[in-house]
Design a protein around this motif. Structure first.
Motif, PDB file in Angstrom:
ATOM      1  N   LEU A 134     -15.427  22.392  50.784  1.00 42.18           N
ATOM      2  CA  LEU A 134     -15.481  21.557  49.863  1.00 42.18           C
ATOM      3  C   LEU A 134     -16.591  20.271  49.955  1.00 42.18           C
ATOM      4  CD1 LEU A 134     -11.631  20.989  49.099  1.00 42.18           C
ATOM      5  CD2 LEU A 134     -13.353  22.302  47.493  1.00 42.18           C
ATOM      6  N   LEU A 135     -16.314  19.609  51.487  1.00 41.44           N
ATOM      7  CA  LEU A 135     -17.470  18.781  51.790  1.00 41.44           C
ATOM      8  C   LEU A 135     -18.784  19.130  51.576  1.00 41.44           C
ATOM      9  CD1 LEU A 135     -15.903  16.760  54.817  1.00 41.44           C
ATOM     10  CD2 LEU A 135     -16.340  15.820  52.831  1.00 41.44           C
ATOM     11  N   GLN A 136     -19.283  20.344  52.088  1.00 39.25           N
ATOM     12  CA  GLN A 136     -20.729  20.636  52.108  1.00 39.25           C
ATOM     13  C   GLN A 136     -20.895  20.683  50.498  1.00 39.25           C
ATOM     14  OE1 GLN A 136     -19.777  24.306  54.414  1.00 39.25           O
ATOM     15  NE2 GLN A 136     -21.075  23.574  55.922  1.00 39.25           N
ATOM     16  N   GLN A 137     -20.196  21.205  49.410  1.00 36.29           N
ATOM     17  CA  GLN A 137     -20.301  21.110  48.073  1.00 36.29           C
ATOM     18  C   GLN A 137     -20.570  20.040  47.734  1.00 36.29           C
ATOM     19  OE1 GLN A 137     -17.138  23.389  46.036  1.00 36.29           O
ATOM     20  NE2 GLN A 137     -17.245  25.021  47.473  1.00 36.29           N
ATOM     21  N   ALA A 138     -19.703  18.775  48.024  1.00 35.11           N
ATOM     22  CA  ALA A 138     -19.840  17.506  47.607  1.00 35.11           C
ATOM     23  C   ALA A 138     -21.097  16.871  48.159  1.00 35.11           C
ATOM     24  CB  ALA A 138     -18.739  16.554  48.035  1.00 35.11           C
ATOM     25  N   LEU A 139     -21.436  17.160  49.248  1.00 36.31           N
ATOM     26  CA  LEU A 139     -22.665  16.508  50.138  1.00 36.31           C
ATOM     27  C   LEU A 139     -23.953  17.079  49.473  1.00 36.31           C
ATOM     28  CD1 LEU A 139     -21.002  16.323  53.825  1.00 36.31           C
ATOM     29  CD2 LEU A 139     -21.588  14.508  52.238  1.00 36.31           C
ATOM     30  N   THR A 140     -23.858  18.173  49.028  1.00 34.52           N
ATOM     31  CA  THR A 140     -24.932  19.124  48.408  1.00 34.52           C
ATOM     32  C   THR A 140     -26.142  19.050  49.471  1.00 34.52           C
ATOM     33  OG1 THR A 140     -26.032  16.933  47.523  1.00 34.52           O
ATOM     34  CG2 THR A 140     -24.712  18.451  46.048  1.00 34.52           C
ATOM     35  N   GLY A 141     -25.892  19.586  50.744  1.00 37.21           N
ATOM     36  CA  GLY A 141     -26.838  19.836  51.757  1.00 37.21           C
ATOM     37  C   GLY A 141     -27.033  18.862  52.715  1.00 37.21           C
TER      38      GLY A 141
END
Length: 312
Positions: free
Chosen positions: A52-59
């Motif tokens: 989820l964090l990786q999705q929110a941080l967009t890379g």
């Protein structure tokens, strides 16, 4: 275009990853110079937290963790995220010495039967200091009651409060200090008074969706919370009963299935670590576990399978 984790009550700079039990919400400030998350969920949800964090941080790499407090459902992802991203961890000062020595007893993990992998801290969230998040100044505020080391984060310009477990739309966290013989009811009431004085337009709670005053939800939540703390303080056994049900339900959600003997062992561990709780009950962990199991079934938090209870 708004990110799917953005909430209509919040600026685009704030994303709320609303989690179910066992994890607290994760509040993400992805566009900051140092991308930051407030609270990291429970360890058994760590893989989901990372996704989820990786999705929110967009890379972008996570640069900083801020913990409102160190209960396992708020800090259980710290170790995994610091290992993955090499990010800093900022914690309230009240538990810093316990983290330094990794005292699982005083951090509450052992007596609750909960897991929290050891982590380090790099900085302290000193009450009344200011941190920058989402391009705004947020004041760190003490939030005694549920956990005397807990803090909230307040953005006065936006009228936004990250309330942790001091206020949810329906309630607040268990008043754990009272179980150790430490006053907590008056402290929780004072924290609610502080929130009332702030008059937040939106509250981002530790559990559940953000809620706002546009429809009176903040005022209603405060009124209900004040009524509840008064009710709990009139009879301390009520707080202890609630604590036992919450602890057993939490562990059951983690384990999915527990025997009455396993529930009794958890009750005994809770008594061993909480002298005030032990004094409120007869010395019968097995009987108390059976009663609490029936209560969990009654409120549909569990089902029975012979001498075991099963998560729904």
């Amino acid at each position: 275009m708004r990110h799917p984790f953005c909430h209509p009550l919040l600026p685009d700079a704030i994303q709320v990853l609303e989690r179910g039990w066992l994890s607290s919400n994760n509040i993400v400030f992805a566009a900051d110079e140092v991308p930051t998350v407030v609270d990291t969920g429970y360890v058994t949800h760590a893989d989901t937290t990372l996704t989820l964090l990786q999705q929110a941080l967009t890379g972008r790499p996570l640069g900083r963790i801020l913990n409102t407090h160190l209960h396992s459902d708020h800090a259980g992802g710290n170790a995994m995220l610091t290992a993955h991203f090499g990010c800093e961890t900022w914690i309230p000062p009240g538990d810093a010495a316990l983290v330094d020595t990794w005292d699982e007893d005083r951090l509450s993990y052992r007596r609750t039967g909960q897991q929290c992998p050891p982590f380090r801290h790099d900085a302290l969230l000193q009450p009344h200091s200011v941190v920058s998040l989402g391009g705004e100044d947020w004041t760190v505020l003490p939030a005694m009651g549920h956990d005397h080391a807990m803090v909230m984060l307040w953005c006065e310009r936006l009228g936004l409060l990250i309330s942790a477990d001091a206020l949810w739309q329906k309630g607040f966290g268990v008043i754990f200090p009272e179980l150790e013989g430490i006053p907590g009811f008056a402290e929780q009431a004072a924290t609610l008074d502080l929130i009332g004085q702030l008059q937040p337009s939106v509250v981002i709670p530790g559990h559940g969706a953000p809620f706002g005053e546009h429809d009176g939800a903040v005022s209603a939540a405060l009124a209900a919370a004040r009524s509840r703390i008064q009710w709990l303080s009139e009879e301390p056994r009520r707080n202890a009963d609630n604590a036992l049900k919450v602890l057993l339900a939490f562990k059951l959600l983690e384990a999915q299935r527990m025997t009455l003997d396993e529930l009794a062992a958890l009750v005994q561990a809770s008594f061993d670590g909480n002298p005030a709780m032990r004094d409120l009950y007869p010395a019968d962990p097995q009987g108390i576990a059976a009663f609490m199991a029936d209560e969990l079934v009654r409120v549909r938090a569990a089902t029975r399978d012979g001498e075991a209870v099963v998560a729904p």
